[in-house]
Design a protein around this motif. Structure first.
Motif, PDB file in Angstrom:
ATOM      1  N   ILE A   1      20.168  -7.938  -8.437  1.00  0.00           N
ATOM      2  CA  ILE A   1      19.214  -7.356  -9.740  1.00  0.00           C
ATOM      3  C   ILE A   1      18.166  -6.641  -9.166  1.00  0.00           C
ATOM      4  CG2 ILE A   1      18.602  -7.770 -12.086  1.00  0.00           C
ATOM      5  CD1 ILE A   1      20.996 -10.180 -12.346  1.00  0.00           C
ATOM      6  N   THR A   2      17.769  -5.816  -9.394  1.00  0.00           N
ATOM      7  CA  THR A   2      16.564  -5.594  -9.061  1.00  0.00           C
ATOM      8  C   THR A   2      15.785  -4.484  -9.955  1.00  0.00           C
ATOM      9  OG1 THR A   2      17.616  -2.992  -7.864  1.00  0.00           O
ATOM     10  CG2 THR A   2      17.101  -4.775  -6.338  1.00  0.00           C
ATOM     11  N   GLY A   3      14.606  -4.955 -10.157  1.00  0.00           N
ATOM     12  CA  GLY A   3      13.625  -3.876 -10.717  1.00  0.00           C
ATOM     13  C   GLY A   3      12.241  -3.885 -10.940  1.00  0.00           C
ATOM     14  N   SER A   4      11.539  -2.905 -11.387  1.00  0.00           N
ATOM     15  CA  SER A   4       9.977  -4.042 -11.320  1.00  0.00           C
ATOM     16  C   SER A   4       9.348  -5.182 -11.973  1.00  0.00           C
ATOM     17  CB  SER A   4       9.176  -2.621 -11.227  1.00  0.00           C
ATOM     18  OG  SER A   4       9.319  -1.693 -13.004  1.00  0.00           O
ATOM     19  N   ARG A   5       8.437  -5.620 -11.790  1.00  0.00           N
ATOM     20  CA  ARG A   5       7.370  -6.627 -12.836  1.00  0.00           C
ATOM     21  C   ARG A   5       7.452  -6.396 -14.028  1.00  0.00           C
ATOM     22  NH1 ARG A   5       5.978 -10.114  -8.977  1.00  0.00           N
ATOM     23  NH2 ARG A   5       5.426  -9.718  -7.175  1.00  0.00           N
ATOM     24  N   GLY A   6       7.868  -7.343 -14.234  1.00  0.00           N
ATOM     25  CA  GLY A   6       8.539  -6.954 -16.409  1.00  0.00           C
ATOM     26  C   GLY A   6       9.586  -6.329 -16.979  1.00  0.00           C
ATOM     27  N   ILE A   7      10.375  -6.077 -15.554  1.00  0.00           N
ATOM     28  CA  ILE A   7      11.507  -4.893 -15.971  1.00  0.00           C
ATOM     29  C   ILE A   7      12.605  -6.063 -16.993  1.00  0.00           C
ATOM     30  CG2 ILE A   7      13.173  -4.940 -14.282  1.00  0.00           C
ATOM     31  CD1 ILE A   7      11.471  -1.826 -16.269  1.00  0.00           C
ATOM     32  N   GLY A   8      12.803  -7.593 -16.894  1.00  0.00           N
ATOM     33  CA  GLY A   8      13.823  -7.696 -17.099  1.00  0.00           C
ATOM     34  C   GLY A   8      14.725  -8.978 -16.651  1.00  0.00           C
ATOM     35  N   LYS A   9      14.511  -9.458 -14.879  1.00  0.00           N
ATOM     36  CA  LYS A   9      14.965  -9.653 -14.407  1.00  0.00           C
ATOM     37  C   LYS A   9      15.621 -11.108 -14.668  1.00  0.00           C
ATOM     38  CE  LYS A   9      12.302  -8.564 -10.884  1.00  0.00           C
ATOM     39  NZ  LYS A   9      11.165  -7.572 -11.380  1.00  0.00           N
ATOM     40  N   THR A  10      14.264 -12.040 -14.369  1.00  0.00           N
ATOM     41  CA  THR A  10      14.900 -13.593 -14.555  1.00  0.00           C
ATOM     42  C   THR A  10      15.566 -12.866 -16.249  1.00  0.00           C
ATOM     43  OG1 THR A  10      12.698 -13.500 -13.922  1.00  0.00           O
ATOM     44  CG2 THR A  10      14.056 -15.343 -15.338  1.00  0.00           C
ATOM     45  N   VAL A  11      15.093 -12.790 -17.319  1.00  0.00           N
ATOM     46  CA  VAL A  11      15.735 -12.737 -18.235  1.00  0.00           C
ATOM     47  C   VAL A  11      18.223 -12.431 -18.179  1.00  0.00           C
ATOM     48  CG1 VAL A  11      16.334 -11.622 -20.405  1.00  0.00           C
ATOM     49  CG2 VAL A  11      14.080 -12.256 -20.069  1.00  0.00           C
ATOM     50  N   MET A  12      17.436 -11.726 -17.460  1.00  0.00           N
ATOM     51  CA  MET A  12      19.479 -10.857 -17.246  1.00  0.00           C
ATOM     52  C   MET A  12      20.026 -11.969 -16.443  1.00  0.00           C
ATOM     53  SD  MET A  12      20.786  -8.372 -17.757  1.00  0.00           S
ATOM     54  CE  MET A  12      21.787  -7.160 -16.917  1.00  0.00           C
ATOM     55  N   LEU A  13      19.433 -12.833 -15.378  1.00  0.00           N
ATOM     56  CA  LEU A  13      19.813 -13.648 -14.540  1.00  0.00           C
ATOM     57  C   LEU A  13      20.067 -15.042 -15.695  1.00  0.00           C
ATOM     58  CD1 LEU A  13      17.649 -14.803 -10.757  1.00  0.00           C
ATOM     59  CD2 LEU A  13      19.974 -13.526 -11.814  1.00  0.00           C
ATOM     60  N   THR A  14      18.933 -15.522 -16.571  1.00  0.00           N
ATOM     61  CA  THR A  14      19.511 -16.406 -17.151  1.00  0.00           C
ATOM     62  C   THR A  14      20.266 -16.059 -18.226  1.00  0.00           C
ATOM     63  OG1 THR A  14      17.128 -16.957 -18.045  1.00  0.00           O
ATOM     64  CG2 THR A  14      18.342 -18.093 -19.262  1.00  0.00           C
ATOM     65  N   THR A  15      21.125 -14.804 -18.843  1.00  0.00           N
ATOM     66  CA  THR A  15      22.158 -13.947 -19.825  1.00  0.00           C
ATOM     67  C   THR A  15      24.003 -13.989 -18.215  1.00  0.00           C
ATOM     68  OG1 THR A  15      20.599 -12.644 -20.319  1.00  0.00           O
ATOM     69  CG2 THR A  15      23.151 -12.056 -20.577  1.00  0.00           C
ATOM     70  N   ALA A  16      23.497 -14.530 -17.341  1.00  0.00           N
ATOM     71  CA  ALA A  16      24.373 -14.275 -16.268  1.00  0.00           C
ATOM     72  C   ALA A  16      24.797 -15.608 -16.080  1.00  0.00           C
ATOM     73  CB  ALA A  16      23.896 -13.404 -15.598  1.00  0.00           C
ATOM     74  N   GLU A  17      23.572 -16.207 -16.007  1.00  0.00           N
ATOM     75  CA  GLU A  17      23.836 -18.042 -16.367  1.00  0.00           C
ATOM     76  C   GLU A  17      24.751 -18.522 -17.490  1.00  0.00           C
ATOM     77  OE1 GLU A  17      20.075 -19.810 -15.565  1.00  0.00           O
ATOM     78  OE2 GLU A  17      19.462 -18.451 -13.853  1.00  0.00           O
ATOM     79  N   ASN A  18      24.202 -18.079 -18.906  1.00  0.00           N
ATOM     80  CA  ASN A  18      24.903 -18.442 -20.032  1.00  0.00           C
ATOM     81  C   ASN A  18      26.803 -17.624 -19.953  1.00  0.00           C
ATOM     82  OD1 ASN A  18      23.095 -19.700 -20.729  1.00  0.00           O
ATOM     83  ND2 ASN A  18      21.322 -17.565 -22.316  1.00  0.00           N
ATOM     84  N   VAL A  19      26.601 -16.550 -20.085  1.00  0.00           N
ATOM     85  CA  VAL A  19      28.353 -15.812 -19.237  1.00  0.00           C
ATOM     86  C   VAL A  19      28.926 -16.967 -18.832  1.00  0.00           C
ATOM     87  CG1 VAL A  19      29.242 -13.948 -18.626  1.00  0.00           C
ATOM     88  CG2 VAL A  19      27.353 -13.560 -20.037  1.00  0.00           C
ATOM     89  N   ALA A  20      28.394 -17.592 -17.342  1.00  0.00           N
ATOM     90  CA  ALA A  20      28.757 -18.304 -16.414  1.00  0.00           C
ATOM     91  C   ALA A  20      29.131 -19.195 -17.007  1.00  0.00           C
ATOM     92  CB  ALA A  20      28.285 -18.721 -15.429  1.00  0.00           C
ATOM     93  N   ARG A  21      28.275 -19.729 -18.053  1.00  0.00           N
ATOM     94  CA  ARG A  21      28.880 -21.247 -18.746  1.00  0.00           C
ATOM     95  C   ARG A  21      29.693 -20.959 -19.475  1.00  0.00           C
ATOM     96  NH1 ARG A  21      22.956 -22.008 -18.431  1.00  0.00           N
ATOM     97  NH2 ARG A  21      22.802 -23.219 -17.016  1.00  0.00           N
ATOM     98  N   ASN A  22      29.932 -20.190 -20.239  1.00  0.00           N
ATOM     99  CA  ASN A  22      30.701 -19.461 -21.214  1.00  0.00           C
ATOM    100  C   ASN A  22      31.847 -19.593 -21.247  1.00  0.00           C
ATOM    101  OD1 ASN A  22      28.457 -20.113 -23.512  1.00  0.00           O
ATOM    102  ND2 ASN A  22      28.675 -17.228 -23.865  1.00  0.00           N
ATOM    103  N   HIS A  23      32.017 -19.412 -20.043  1.00  0.00           N
ATOM    104  CA  HIS A  23      33.689 -19.321 -19.502  1.00  0.00           C
ATOM    105  C   HIS A  23      33.880 -21.040 -18.263  1.00  0.00           C
ATOM    106  CE1 HIS A  23      33.107 -15.053 -19.813  1.00  0.00           C
ATOM    107  NE2 HIS A  23      34.090 -15.418 -19.216  1.00  0.00           N
ATOM    108  N   GLY A  24      32.495 -22.005 -18.536  1.00  0.00           N
ATOM    109  CA  GLY A  24      33.386 -23.384 -17.916  1.00  0.00           C
ATOM    110  C   GLY A  24      32.449 -23.133 -16.354  1.00  0.00           C
ATOM    111  N   TRP A  25      31.739 -22.216 -16.318  1.00  0.00           N
ATOM    112  CA  TRP A  25      31.642 -22.144 -14.609  1.00  0.00           C
ATOM    113  C   TRP A  25      30.364 -23.391 -15.030  1.00  0.00           C
ATOM    114  CZ3 TRP A  25      31.779 -18.629 -10.346  1.00  0.00           C
ATOM    115  CH2 TRP A  25      33.834 -17.902 -10.574  1.00  0.00           C
ATOM    116  N   ALA A  26      30.419 -23.642 -13.484  1.00  0.00           N
ATOM    117  CA  ALA A  26      29.205 -25.068 -13.512  1.00  0.00           C
ATOM    118  C   ALA A  26      27.888 -24.228 -12.712  1.00  0.00           C
ATOM    119  CB  ALA A  26      29.234 -25.722 -12.105  1.00  0.00           C
ATOM    120  N   VAL A  27      26.439 -24.020 -12.439  1.00  0.00           N
ATOM    121  CA  VAL A  27      25.253 -23.342 -12.521  1.00  0.00           C
ATOM    122  C   VAL A  27      24.523 -23.655 -11.635  1.00  0.00           C
ATOM    123  CG1 VAL A  27      24.043 -21.232 -13.456  1.00  0.00           C
ATOM    124  CG2 VAL A  27      26.316 -21.357 -14.638  1.00  0.00           C
TER     125      VAL A  27
END
Ligand SMILES: Nc1ncnc2c1ncn2[C@@H]1O[C@H](COP(=O)(O)OP(=O)(O)OP(=O)(O)O)[C@@H](O)[C@H]1O
Ligand SMILES: [Mg+2]
Length: 361
Positions: free
Chosen positions: A43-69
């Motif tokens: 995931i790439t993008g300039s400062r403040g564009i929402g990279k960290t939030v995207m990572l958190t979202t992906a982590e939640n998606v993974a947890r919902n599928h039962g994956w460890a994060v």
């Protein structure tokens, strides 16, 4: 009523604007398991564009599928900390004897050299292997996310990439998502430290469309029982330029104004909210971005701010009286710092909203 907006770095916003579908490939990969392309994403993008939030979202998606994060920021020694996290997960999953005491990876031992010493590197891979096999038998897997990879030592990234490649070759269920500034990520991939990462899915984040911001404001405010005329909502949305941090700031101050006025919003409130958001954006983003620049960097940016749109190297060279090689050196530095970005062939422009106006004033 609690203000739902989150104008803070890394904080999950009340609604993800303009990101629909971006993680579909990743989610599909989670269902396919080992080796699916979406499981390897940058995931790439300039400062403040929402990279960290995207990572958190992906982590939640993974947890919902039962994956460890395992979620880490790429500062020195992060690989060792991922190793410790893996040991923790093995213990938690409860198969076999406690491992932590025997093989803890703690980064403290090897201080400034951020590389894992060879014997630790072997342990690291073995630990990962053990964990992934346990997860595999449970029909799930492990997602590792690494934020801010622009700030990291290349040796650690290439070692992580090599190990993950190895796990994939063994058919083990692993996912890896990196996030960082675009120019730094391109450098990383071009330098060939981790060739296998070139095959990763790229998600390049941009500003959201204004109408999506308007729609999101409408929903959030009406959900809170505040009805705002469309033209005011639109005015507020326009002021954000679709930039995620400003979406949160304008929303936050609009909510605050609504609260003060007994949950009504008029023209004056919108104007006030926009002004407060812009002030705050300058303080938080612009001033901190400028604080560690040299005088020459500032001259370069000041020259850029005189243009109404993108600049060319020739224009800037003339204004700051510098040779092309000097101009390109500063341009590249400022791109790597996430302050400016390329804007069409041979041109570049500010990557942070409000920067031009700030430099002019
Ligand atoms: N899709 C989105 N819709 C609305 N707000 C968002 C969205 N993504 C992020 N935000 C908000 O924008 C702000 C910045 O997000 P985040 O910290 O994820 O950016 P970043 O790209 O990681 O920034 P940095 O480069 O500084 O690390 C936060 O306040 C967050 O709540
Ligand atoms: Mg971030």
């Amino acid at each position: 009523m609690q203000n739902p907006f989150k104008p803070t770095a890394g904080a999950t916003p009340p609604a993800l604007v303009g990101r629909a579908g971006l993680l579909d490939e990743f989610e599909y990969g989670l269902r396919q398991g080992s080796g699916a392309p979406g499981l390897l994403t940058i995931i790439t993008g300039s400062r403040g564009i929402g990279k960290t939030v995207m990572l958190t979202t992906a982590e939640n998606v993974a947890r919902n599928h039962g994956w460890a994060v395992i979620s880490r920021t790429a500062n020195p020694g992060f690989l060792a900390r991922i190793g410790d996290d893996m040991l923790g997960l093995i213990d938690e999953l409860g198969d076999g004897p406690p491992t932590r005491r025997v093989t803890a990876f703690s980064a403290a031992g090897f201080g400034l050299t951020t590389q894992l010493p060879p014997e630790r590197a072997v342990d690291w891979r073995r630990t990962g292997d053990t964990l992934l096999r346990i997860l595999d038998t449970k029909g799930t897997g492990l997602l590792i996310t690494v934020d801010e990879i622009h700030a990291v030592d290349r040796t650690e990234i290439s070692q992580l990439a090599a190990d993950v490649q190895h796990f994939i070759r063994d058919g083990l269920p692993i996912g890896l998502i990196f996030a960082g500034l675009p120019a730094a990520v391109s450098d990383l991939l071009n330098e060939g430290v981790a060739t296998f990462l070139r095959r990763a899915d790229r998600i390049n984040l941009h500003e959201a469309a204004i109408n999506e911001v308007t729609a999101s404001y409408r929903e959030l405010f009406s959900g809170g029982g505040v009805s705002i005329p469309d033209e005011l909502l639109n005015q507020a949305a326009e002021a954000t330029a679709g930039y995620p941090f400003l979406i949160q700031l304008v929303g936050y101050y609009l909510w605050l104004e609504a609260d003060k006025a007994g949950w009504t919003v008029n023209n004056d409130a919108v104007t006030k909210a926009i002004a407060a958001a812009q002030r705050r954006n300058v303080q938080v983003v612009v001033e901190s971005a400028l604080s560690d620049l040299s005088d020459k960097d500032r001259d370069f940016l000041a020259a850029m701010s005189m243009q109404d749109g993108p600049s060319t190297a020739a224009q800037i060279g003339q204004m700051i009286r510098s040779k092309p090689n000097v101009v390109s050196k500063y341009r590249n530095r400022l791109i790597a710092a996430g302050l400016i970005e390329t804007a069409g062939y041979g041109k570049f422009d500010f990557a942070i909203p409000g920067l031009r106006q700030y430099l002019r004033s």
